[in-house]
Write a protein that holds these residues in place. Structure first.
Motif, mmCIF file in Angstrom:
data_model
loop_
_atom_site.group_PDB
_atom_site.id
_atom_site.type_symbol
_atom_site.label_atom_id
_atom_site.label_comp_id
_atom_site.label_asym_id
_atom_site.label_seq_id
_atom_site.Cartn_x
_atom_site.Cartn_y
_atom_site.Cartn_z
ATOM 1 N N ALA A 1 0.823 -0.809 0.091
ATOM 2 C CA ALA A 1 -0.131 0.049 -0.154
ATOM 3 C C ALA A 1 0.498 1.255 -0.058
ATOM 4 O O ALA A 1 0.887 2.020 -0.924
ATOM 5 C CB ALA A 1 -1.164 0.043 1.543
ATOM 6 N N MET A 2 2.146 1.020 0.623
ATOM 7 C CA MET A 2 2.801 2.409 0.750
ATOM 8 C C MET A 2 3.079 2.304 -0.372
ATOM 9 O O MET A 2 3.891 3.839 -0.878
ATOM 10 C CB MET A 2 3.791 2.175 2.071
ATOM 11 C CG MET A 2 3.564 2.319 2.904
ATOM 12 S SD MET A 2 4.481 2.144 4.634
ATOM 13 C CE MET A 2 5.980 3.091 4.232
ATOM 14 N N ALA A 3 4.129 0.905 -0.829
ATOM 15 C CA ALA A 3 4.936 1.020 -2.410
ATOM 16 C C ALA A 3 3.961 2.160 -3.554
ATOM 17 O O ALA A 3 3.967 2.808 -4.664
ATOM 18 C CB ALA A 3 5.286 -0.086 -3.094
ATOM 19 N N LYS A 4 2.431 1.663 -3.274
ATOM 20 C CA LYS A 4 1.488 1.867 -4.667
ATOM 21 C C LYS A 4 1.204 3.840 -4.154
ATOM 22 O O LYS A 4 0.570 4.597 -5.163
ATOM 23 C CB LYS A 4 -0.070 1.006 -3.964
ATOM 24 C CG LYS A 4 -0.173 0.112 -4.470
ATOM 25 C CD LYS A 4 -1.390 -1.011 -4.829
ATOM 26 C CE LYS A 4 -0.918 -2.140 -5.190
ATOM 27 N NZ LYS A 4 -2.142 -2.389 -4.653
ATOM 28 N N VAL A 61 3.384 5.653 -3.104
ATOM 29 C CA VAL A 61 5.012 6.643 -3.706
ATOM 30 C C VAL A 61 4.311 6.646 -5.229
ATOM 31 O O VAL A 61 4.836 8.074 -5.398
ATOM 32 C CB VAL A 61 5.623 5.997 -3.260
ATOM 33 C CG1 VAL A 61 7.309 6.499 -3.554
ATOM 34 C CG2 VAL A 61 6.516 5.955 -1.794
ATOM 35 N N ALA A 62 3.973 5.570 -5.868
ATOM 36 C CA ALA A 62 3.603 5.603 -6.842
ATOM 37 C C ALA A 62 3.081 6.370 -7.211
ATOM 38 O O ALA A 62 3.075 7.759 -8.864
ATOM 39 C CB ALA A 62 3.082 4.330 -7.320
ATOM 40 N N ASN A 63 1.720 6.639 -6.675
ATOM 41 C CA ASN A 63 0.514 7.808 -6.831
ATOM 42 C C ASN A 63 1.461 8.761 -7.478
ATOM 43 O O ASN A 63 0.409 9.643 -7.932
ATOM 44 C CB ASN A 63 -0.274 7.268 -6.427
ATOM 45 C CG ASN A 63 -1.143 5.884 -7.280
ATOM 46 O OD1 ASN A 63 -1.031 5.720 -7.607
ATOM 47 N ND2 ASN A 63 -1.505 5.939 -5.664
ATOM 48 N N GLU A 64 2.280 8.928 -5.813
ATOM 49 C CA GLU A 64 2.896 11.089 -5.935
ATOM 50 C C GLU A 64 3.724 11.052 -6.750
ATOM 51 O O GLU A 64 3.492 12.246 -7.523
ATOM 52 C CB GLU A 64 3.724 10.050 -4.240
ATOM 53 C CG GLU A 64 4.275 11.675 -3.761
ATOM 54 C CD GLU A 64 2.526 12.546 -3.621
ATOM 55 O OE1 GLU A 64 3.029 13.912 -3.660
ATOM 56 O OE2 GLU A 64 1.562 12.583 -2.728
ATOM 57 N N ILE A 65 4.126 10.344 -7.223
ATOM 58 C CA ILE A 65 5.502 10.692 -8.609
ATOM 59 C C ILE A 65 5.026 10.588 -9.796
ATOM 60 O O ILE A 65 5.673 10.453 -10.947
ATOM 61 C CB ILE A 65 6.359 9.219 -8.446
ATOM 62 C CG1 ILE A 65 6.532 8.136 -8.746
ATOM 63 C CG2 ILE A 65 7.469 10.174 -6.948
ATOM 64 C CD1 ILE A 65 7.256 6.965 -8.744
ATOM 65 N N GLY A 66 3.340 9.977 -9.813
ATOM 66 C CA GLY A 66 2.784 10.022 -11.026
ATOM 67 C C GLY A 66 3.217 8.610 -11.915
ATOM 68 O O GLY A 66 2.462 8.980 -13.560
ATOM 69 N N HIS A 67 3.096 7.468 -11.265
ATOM 70 C CA HIS A 67 2.841 6.277 -11.808
ATOM 71 C C HIS A 67 1.418 5.620 -11.638
ATOM 72 O O HIS A 67 1.088 5.455 -10.332
ATOM 73 C CB HIS A 67 3.929 5.265 -11.457
ATOM 74 C CG HIS A 67 6.018 5.933 -11.869
ATOM 75 N ND1 HIS A 67 6.669 4.625 -12.404
ATOM 76 C CD2 HIS A 67 6.169 7.050 -12.258
ATOM 77 C CE1 HIS A 67 7.595 5.356 -12.922
ATOM 78 N NE2 HIS A 67 7.270 6.829 -12.926
#
Length: 132
Positions: free
Chosen positions: A67-70, A72-78
């Motif tokens: 959940a944390m990795a997702k 981070v991905a969302n935060e950087i636009g992935h």
């Protein structure tokens, strides 16, 4: 007052998990633990090859880490996070998102002698072959 109802994992899901871990992960040299859990941290099934570590806490952490990795991905636009891998002095831990009709997280704990590419391949095979 609300009470917490424990998650009941269907028997066919547990069976499918046990089968794919035995077929795909067990032959990979260096794997100590292979664990399938729900995205919210409940264990589906585990394969302890060279470890007797309890897997309940690992299941809970797997869901939280993915959940944390997702996030981070969302935060950087992935769009999403499919896999999270980290290395320690003793080996590598791989968390792999598993889609399908019953989403899950695969956790592999491998030692430093394992071929990481082989473990990552196995994780990908589990992710695509667990359930349709």
């Amino acid at each position: 007052m609300k009470t917490h109802t424990p998650l009941v994992i269907p028997a066919d899901v547990v069976q499918a998990g046990q089968s794919i871990l035995q077929r795909i992960v067990a032959p990979v040299d260096g794997v100590h633990i292979a664990l399938l859990c729900t995205p919210d941290g409940f264990e589906i099934t585990a394969l302890r090859i060279r470890s007797e570590l309890p897997t309940e806490r690992l299941s809970a952490m797997a869901g939280s880490l993915m959940a944390m990795a997702k996030a981070v991905a969302n935060e950087i636009g992935h769009k999403d996070c499919k896999r999270l891998t980290f290395e320690t002095e003793s080996g590598t831990v791989v968390f792999q998102a598993v889609g399908g009709s019953f989403p899950a997280v695969l956790c592999l704990v491998v030692d430093q002698n394992a071929l990481l590419g082989r473990a990552l391949w196995a994780a990908g095979e589990v992710a695509t072959g667990f359930l349709p």
